[in-house]
Design an enzyme around this catalytic site. Sequence first.
Site, mmCIF file in Angstrom:
data_model
loop_
_atom_site.group_PDB
_atom_site.id
_atom_site.type_symbol
_atom_site.label_atom_id
_atom_site.label_comp_id
_atom_site.label_asym_id
_atom_site.label_seq_id
_atom_site.Cartn_x
_atom_site.Cartn_y
_atom_site.Cartn_z
ATOM 1 N N CYS A 141 17.762 13.580 -48.520
ATOM 2 C CA CYS A 141 17.318 13.635 -49.919
ATOM 3 C C CYS A 141 15.852 13.229 -50.032
ATOM 4 O O CYS A 141 15.520 12.039 -50.057
ATOM 5 C CB CYS A 141 18.198 12.735 -50.783
ATOM 6 S SG CYS A 141 17.786 12.816 -52.540
ATOM 7 N N CYS A 144 14.957 11.309 -53.198
ATOM 8 C CA CYS A 144 15.425 9.917 -53.170
ATOM 9 C C CYS A 144 14.554 9.061 -52.249
ATOM 10 O O CYS A 144 14.213 7.936 -52.587
ATOM 11 C CB CYS A 144 16.859 9.840 -52.654
ATOM 12 S SG CYS A 144 17.960 11.037 -53.381
ATOM 13 N N ASP A 145 14.240 9.569 -51.083
ATOM 14 C CA ASP A 145 13.669 8.714 -50.038
ATOM 15 C C ASP A 145 12.216 9.015 -49.668
ATOM 16 O O ASP A 145 11.612 8.261 -48.904
ATOM 17 C CB ASP A 145 14.545 8.808 -48.773
ATOM 18 C CG ASP A 145 15.945 8.239 -49.017
ATOM 19 O OD1 ASP A 145 16.071 7.364 -49.890
ATOM 20 O OD2 ASP A 145 16.899 8.685 -48.354
HETATM 21 C C1 LIG Z 1 21.151 9.566 -47.969
HETATM 22 C C2 LIG Z 1 21.177 9.732 -49.464
HETATM 23 C C3 LIG Z 1 20.354 8.938 -50.234
HETATM 24 C C4 LIG Z 1 20.370 9.087 -51.607
HETATM 25 N N1 LIG Z 1 19.555 8.269 -52.348
HETATM 26 C C5 LIG Z 1 19.530 8.404 -53.686
HETATM 27 C C6 LIG Z 1 18.679 7.588 -54.474
HETATM 28 O O1 LIG Z 1 17.945 6.740 -53.955
HETATM 29 N N2 LIG Z 1 18.686 7.782 -55.814
HETATM 30 C C7 LIG Z 1 19.475 8.721 -56.421
HETATM 31 O O2 LIG Z 1 19.454 8.861 -57.649
HETATM 32 N N3 LIG Z 1 20.287 9.527 -55.692
HETATM 33 C C8 LIG Z 1 20.329 9.382 -54.349
HETATM 34 N N4 LIG Z 1 21.131 10.210 -53.598
HETATM 35 C C9 LIG Z 1 21.931 11.233 -54.295
HETATM 36 C C10 LIG Z 1 23.162 10.576 -54.914
HETATM 37 O O3 LIG Z 1 23.825 9.835 -53.922
HETATM 38 C C11 LIG Z 1 24.096 11.617 -55.509
HETATM 39 O O4 LIG Z 1 23.399 12.441 -56.422
HETATM 40 C C12 LIG Z 1 25.247 10.935 -56.238
HETATM 41 O O5 LIG Z 1 25.922 10.045 -55.386
HETATM 42 C C13 LIG Z 1 26.255 11.953 -56.779
HETATM 43 O O6 LIG Z 1 27.266 11.254 -57.399
HETATM 44 P P1 LIG Z 1 28.714 11.875 -57.630
HETATM 45 O O7 LIG Z 1 29.471 10.817 -58.360
HETATM 46 O O8 LIG Z 1 28.598 13.205 -58.251
HETATM 47 O O9 LIG Z 1 29.335 12.139 -56.211
HETATM 48 P P2 LIG Z 1 29.403 11.340 -54.762
HETATM 49 O O10 LIG Z 1 28.505 10.166 -54.806
HETATM 50 O O11 LIG Z 1 29.186 12.420 -53.823
HETATM 51 O O12 LIG Z 1 30.888 10.849 -54.775
HETATM 52 C C14 LIG Z 1 31.952 11.736 -54.613
HETATM 53 C C15 LIG Z 1 33.224 10.935 -54.588
HETATM 54 O O13 LIG Z 1 34.338 11.829 -54.610
HETATM 55 C C16 LIG Z 1 35.318 11.389 -53.693
HETATM 56 N N5 LIG Z 1 36.174 12.523 -53.362
HETATM 57 C C17 LIG Z 1 35.844 13.704 -52.804
HETATM 58 N N6 LIG Z 1 36.938 14.499 -52.666
HETATM 59 C C18 LIG Z 1 37.986 13.783 -53.189
HETATM 60 C C19 LIG Z 1 39.377 14.030 -53.355
HETATM 61 N N7 LIG Z 1 39.934 15.175 -52.963
HETATM 62 N N8 LIG Z 1 40.150 13.061 -53.904
HETATM 63 C C20 LIG Z 1 39.618 11.885 -54.320
HETATM 64 N N9 LIG Z 1 38.294 11.609 -54.217
HETATM 65 C C21 LIG Z 1 37.491 12.535 -53.645
HETATM 66 C C22 LIG Z 1 34.523 10.793 -52.548
HETATM 67 O O14 LIG Z 1 35.327 9.910 -51.773
HETATM 68 C C23 LIG Z 1 33.426 10.070 -53.333
HETATM 69 O O15 LIG Z 1 33.883 8.805 -53.742
HETATM 70 C C24 LIG Z 1 21.178 10.069 -52.224
HETATM 71 C C25 LIG Z 1 22.013 10.877 -51.446
HETATM 72 C C26 LIG Z 1 22.028 10.708 -50.080
HETATM 73 C C27 LIG Z 1 22.945 11.571 -49.240
#
Ligand SMILES: Cc1cc2nc3c(=O)[nH]c(=O)nc-3n(C[C@H](O)[C@H](O)[C@H](O)COP(=O)(O)OP(=O)(O)OC[C@H]3O[C@@H](n4cnc5c(N)ncnc54)[C@H](O)[C@@H]3O)c2cc1C
Length: 320
Positions: A141, A144-145
């Site tokens: 990302c 992000c980083d």
């Molecule tokens: C290395 C890295 C660094 C990042 N740094 C930043 C940052 O500094 N700032 C920022 O704003 N964003 C950052 N991001 C982006 C950010 O992490 C994502 O945009 C954010 O986490 C998305 O949130 P979400 O809730 O949509 O999904 P996710 O965080 O992807 O969570 C998905 C969830 O769904 C669950 N899940 C999936 N399938 C199932 C299922 N079948 N049953 C039950 N549960 C399930 C998973 O276990 C997980 O808990 C970063 C991403 C990465 C990879």
Amino acid sequence: MSDTIERIKCLIIGSGPAGYTAAIYAARADLKPIMYTGMEPGGQLTTTTEVDNFPGYPEGIDGPTMMVQLQQQAERFGTQVRIGMVTAVEFSEVHGGIHKITVDNTTQLEAETVIISTGATAKYLGLPSEQKLRGGGVSACAVCDGFFYKGQDVAIVGAGDTAAEEATYLANICKNVTMLVRKDQMRASKAMQHRVTATKNINVRYNTEVDEVLGDMVVEGLRMKNNQTGEKEEIAITGLFIAIGHKPNTDIFKGQLKMDNTGYLITEGKSTKTNKPGVFASGDVQDKEYRQAVTAAGTGCMAALDAERYLVSIESEVTA
Ligand SMILES: Cc1cc2nc3c(=O)[nH]c(=O)nc-3n(C[C@H](O)[C@H](O)[C@H](O)COP(=O)(O)OP(=O)(O)OC[C@H]3O[C@@H](n4cnc5c(N)ncnc54)[C@H](O)[C@@H]3O)c2cc1C
């Protein structure tokens, strides 16, 4: 063991920023939300050490701590957080219908509303040296980083629109950006390609792949390989950004919910409504554009409000 199937008012699938924000709003609206965390409790942010851009943390915060705090906030209002993976769904077509959910292939549940926050998974190259240095200079990302590599030399791998956009984003912050493109041309649109090639501090290397990421604890360099000539070359860098795509976690919804051709859930207009009544989607699972914690949290809030309004509309139909 009871044969009665548990009936849930608001089921939240996924425990990232979208899921927890939905849970906070749903719990405060008395929807008695139950969340299943999936395989990655806390979501993608648990894989990063520093989150500097989430509002409300003037000193920044590490990802795992932030997600524990979000969980605590959701639990404070009565959210039940359960470890488990939703393995099958059967969504009702009917307004006010009941959705059937299977957890861990065994437990059957019924839900009046479902909020899907299953996120997306960043793709990596799969090299051992890359995996070892994830969080130590290897990131998926740039937005992000990238900031952590201000004024430094970095590299980015990828050839699509996102890679091109992230390369130009990094070029604004970093000293030099080496862009590794596996083929002899980029997949990005002509306009994006032009932006990349017109940016002085981006050096595009075609027919080039990562041979090894160099460094023990943090990234110190990169060994590249020309896939036409076999020639190898080492460069010094401190950050490596992998921009080869994301996979939305939507396999279990195939055939039931509308998705685009890459598997992202499609929501209606500005809302979080999917094509099934009472089923809402928030976070990265329905957003391939922004993919940030704060935008995921924002749509998590919207999904809870949409679910609450949906339940009110059903109740008023019943009492009318
Ligand atoms: C290395 C890295 C660094 C990042 N740094 C930043 C940052 O500094 N700032 C920022 O704003 N964003 C950052 N991001 C982006 C950010 O992490 C994502 O945009 C954010 O986490 C998305 O949130 P979400 O809730 O949509 O999904 P996710 O965080 O992807 O969570 C998905 C969830 O769904 C669950 N899940 C999936 N399938 C199932 C299922 N079948 N049953 C039950 N549960 C399930 C998973 O276990 C997980 O808990 C970063 C991403 C990465 C990879």
